[in-house]
Design an enzyme around this catalytic site. Structure first.
Site, PDB file in Angstrom:
ATOM      1  N   TRP A 152      -1.792   0.736   1.759  1.00 22.42           N
ATOM      2  CA  TRP A 152      -1.187  -0.452   2.373  1.00 22.42           C
ATOM      3  C   TRP A 152      -0.599  -1.371   1.324  1.00 22.42           C
ATOM      4  O   TRP A 152       0.472  -1.954   1.526  1.00 22.42           O
ATOM      5  CB  TRP A 152      -2.189  -1.170   3.272  1.00 22.42           C
ATOM      6  CG  TRP A 152      -2.636  -0.301   4.416  1.00 22.42           C
ATOM      7  CD1 TRP A 152      -3.882   0.206   4.611  1.00 22.42           C
ATOM      8  CD2 TRP A 152      -1.820   0.199   5.490  1.00 22.42           C
ATOM      9  NE1 TRP A 152      -3.894   0.989   5.748  1.00 22.42           N
ATOM     10  CE2 TRP A 152      -2.653   0.999   6.300  1.00 22.42           C
ATOM     11  CE3 TRP A 152      -0.472   0.057   5.840  1.00 22.42           C
ATOM     12  CZ2 TRP A 152      -2.180   1.644   7.454  1.00 22.42           C
ATOM     13  CZ3 TRP A 152      -0.009   0.698   6.983  1.00 22.42           C
ATOM     14  CH2 TRP A 152      -0.856   1.484   7.766  1.00 22.42           C
ATOM     15  N   ASP A 198      -3.574  -9.491   2.721  1.00 24.08           N
ATOM     16  CA  ASP A 198      -3.566  -8.642   3.915  1.00 24.08           C
ATOM     17  C   ASP A 198      -5.024  -8.391   4.298  1.00 24.08           C
ATOM     18  O   ASP A 198      -5.729  -7.649   3.612  1.00 24.08           O
ATOM     19  CB  ASP A 198      -2.840  -7.331   3.589  1.00 24.08           C
ATOM     20  CG  ASP A 198      -2.866  -6.333   4.757  1.00 24.08           C
ATOM     21  OD1 ASP A 198      -3.441  -6.659   5.816  1.00 24.08           O
ATOM     22  OD2 ASP A 198      -2.298  -5.234   4.593  1.00 24.08           O
ATOM     23  N   LYS A 201      -7.688  -4.110  14.618  1.00 22.18           N
ATOM     24  CA  LYS A 201      -8.906  -3.554  14.012  1.00 22.18           C
ATOM     25  C   LYS A 201     -10.108  -4.448  14.297  1.00 22.18           C
ATOM     26  O   LYS A 201     -11.055  -4.033  14.917  1.00 22.18           O
ATOM     27  CB  LYS A 201      -8.693  -3.333  12.527  1.00 22.18           C
ATOM     28  CG  LYS A 201      -7.837  -2.087  12.295  1.00 22.18           C
ATOM     29  CD  LYS A 201      -7.008  -2.111  11.061  1.00 22.18           C
ATOM     30  CE  LYS A 201      -6.036  -0.939  11.071  1.00 22.18           C
ATOM     31  NZ  LYS A 201      -4.864  -1.185  10.228  1.00 22.18           N
TER      32      LYS A 201
HETATM   33  C1  LIG Z   1      -3.656  -0.960   9.676  1.00 21.95           C
HETATM   34  C2  LIG Z   1      -3.253  -1.725   8.471  1.00 21.95           C
HETATM   35  C3  LIG Z   1      -1.943  -2.158   8.265  1.00 21.95           C
HETATM   36  C4  LIG Z   1      -0.813  -1.810   9.223  1.00 21.95           C
HETATM   37  O1  LIG Z   1      -0.911  -2.576  10.341  1.00 21.95           O
HETATM   38  P1  LIG Z   1       0.221  -2.506  11.499  1.00 21.95           P
HETATM   39  O2  LIG Z   1      -0.220  -3.635  12.373  1.00 21.95           O
HETATM   40  O3  LIG Z   1       0.105  -1.174  12.131  1.00 21.95           O
HETATM   41  O4  LIG Z   1       1.531  -2.722  10.871  1.00 21.95           O
HETATM   42  C5  LIG Z   1      -1.664  -2.908   7.152  1.00 21.95           C
HETATM   43  N1  LIG Z   1      -2.621  -3.233   6.273  1.00 21.95           N
HETATM   44  C6  LIG Z   1      -3.902  -2.820   6.415  1.00 21.95           C
HETATM   45  C7  LIG Z   1      -4.925  -3.200   5.401  1.00 21.95           C
HETATM   46  C8  LIG Z   1      -4.255  -2.054   7.525  1.00 21.95           C
HETATM   47  O5  LIG Z   1      -5.517  -1.655   7.676  1.00 21.95           O
END
Ligand SMILES: *Cc1c(COP(=O)(O)O)cnc(C)c1O
Length: 362
Positions: A103, A173, A197
């Site tokens: 990511w 993030d 998540k």
């Molecule tokens: C799942 C995830 C993403 C991507 O998220 P989307 O909402 O599908 O764009 C980005 N960063 C991390 C750390 C993730 O776990």
């Protein structure tokens, strides 16, 4: 097979059952409006109350200071990968990024479209099995911001110490560990997370942004992408993802009811302690490839003695009512994703299954 499985999917992920039941009860006639939530106007009074309560609950649970705005955007965390540099970075400017996995790499790739990127630290040399020491990172003087990924969903690592970016805004993030532990929000300029998540369903991305970072943002980019406009319009510049925000509110209400961050953090610590102790106590069968100080409490990655045994483990687990345990294709092995809505009970059931599998196959 039970009616509901133990769902260890990496995302979208399991939600608290009481929340699903509440959604079902609310569905045809929300709050005596004669409509379902997804049929309400995003300008209606009943929807405005949902929007505001979701923000207030987040502010309360995470103790978000008054000089931060809470935005509900679309396009997932992946849209923030480009929206951040689009707002904050120009061709002659530099942003620092910490590279801790898939990511982070995607975020770096997008940032390079807008300006210069300095990789301040990376653990790529060891296939992202550890988090680099935060006191050894190389920051660019005058950088626009420093970006990090708090939990690496695929690799199975988590930052337990955040970098000190000085006066430069720290951007994080937190898609896969937001609200899983207490957090000093005041250390960050911007926090973002796709909801699917730890917070709710897909379709809404939470952005927590400090006022001075909004002020740093450009107003020469498309309206939908401007933090300034999204903040001024309270994320209602266009039709918001109302149903996702409503579910987000229900999830936040639920976490508050069960005791807030103190209870959530305690449960997550207990889950991690139990699962990692079963792995460590049986290290000749279950093997964690992750450096101990970098282990994630959200995504627990481990290997079995052979790939054949891993396949069998996943198949047997599935037959016994445990889903979503296959490791990401780039890493292999087993991955147990256990976000906030996964209970200690689920981990107790899983570890019992793991020990039984080891007895039969070890
Ligand atoms: C799942 C995830 C993403 C991507 O998220 P989307 O909402 O599908 O764009 C980005 N960063 C991390 C750390 C993730 O776990």
């Amino acid at each position: 097979m039970p009616e509901r499985i133990w769902n260890f999917n990496a995302g979208p992920a399991t939600l608290p059952l009481p929340v699903l039941e509440k959604i079902k009860a609310d569905l045809p006639n929300y709050n005596n409006t004669g409509m379902a939530v997804m049929e309400l106007s995003h300008r209606a009074k009943d929807y405005a109350a949902i929007h505001a309560e979701a923000q207030n609950l987040l502010r309360e649970l995470l103790t978000i200071p008054a000089n931060y705005k809470i935005l509900f955007l679309q396009g997932g965390a992946s849209t923030q990968f480009f929206m951040i540099p689009m707002n904050l970075l120009s061709q002659d400017q530099t942003a620092d990024y910490i590279n801790t996995g898939t990511w982070s790499k995607k975020a770096i790739k997008e940032a390079k479209l807008f300006g210069k990127v300095n990789v301040a630290a990376t653990s790529e040399d060891a296939n992202f099995t550890y988090i680099p020491a935060m006191d050894g990172i190389t920051l660019t003087p005058g950088a626009r911001y420093l970006h990090c990924t708090s939990n690496n969903t695929i690799a199975g690592t988590q930052m337990h110490v955040f970098p000190d970016s000085g006066t430069v805004p720290l951007i994080c993030d937190m898609s896969s560990d937001i609200l899983s532990r207490k957090l000093d929000v005041s250390k960050f300029g911007l926090i973002y997370a796709g909801a699917q998540k730890n917070l709710g369903p897909s379709g809404v991305t939470v952005v927590i942004i400090r006022d001075d970072v909004i002020d740093m943002s450009k107003d020469t980019i498309p309206s939908m992408c401007q933090y300034k406009i999204q903040a001024e319009q309270d994320s209602l510049y266009n039709t918001a993802p109302t149903f996702s925000i409503y579910i987000l509110r229900e999830v936040l209400k639920y976490f508050k009811t069960i005791g807030g961050m103190k209870a959530v953090e305690k449960e997550n610590a207990a889950k991690g302690k139990l699962l990692y102790s079963v792995i460590d106590d049986n290290a000749d069968f279950f093997r964690s490839p992750i450096a101990r100080d970098s282990r994630s409490l959200m995504n627990v990655v481990f290997r079995l003695p052979s790939e054949d045994l891993e396949k069998q483990f996943i198949a047997d687990a599935s037959a016994a009512g445990f889903g979503g345990l296959k490791g990401h294709r780039s890493v292999g092995g087993i991955r147990v994703s256990m976000y906030n809505a996964m209970t200690l009970k689920g981990i107790e059931a899983l570890t019992e299954f793991m020990l039984g599998f080891m007895k039969d196959n070890g």
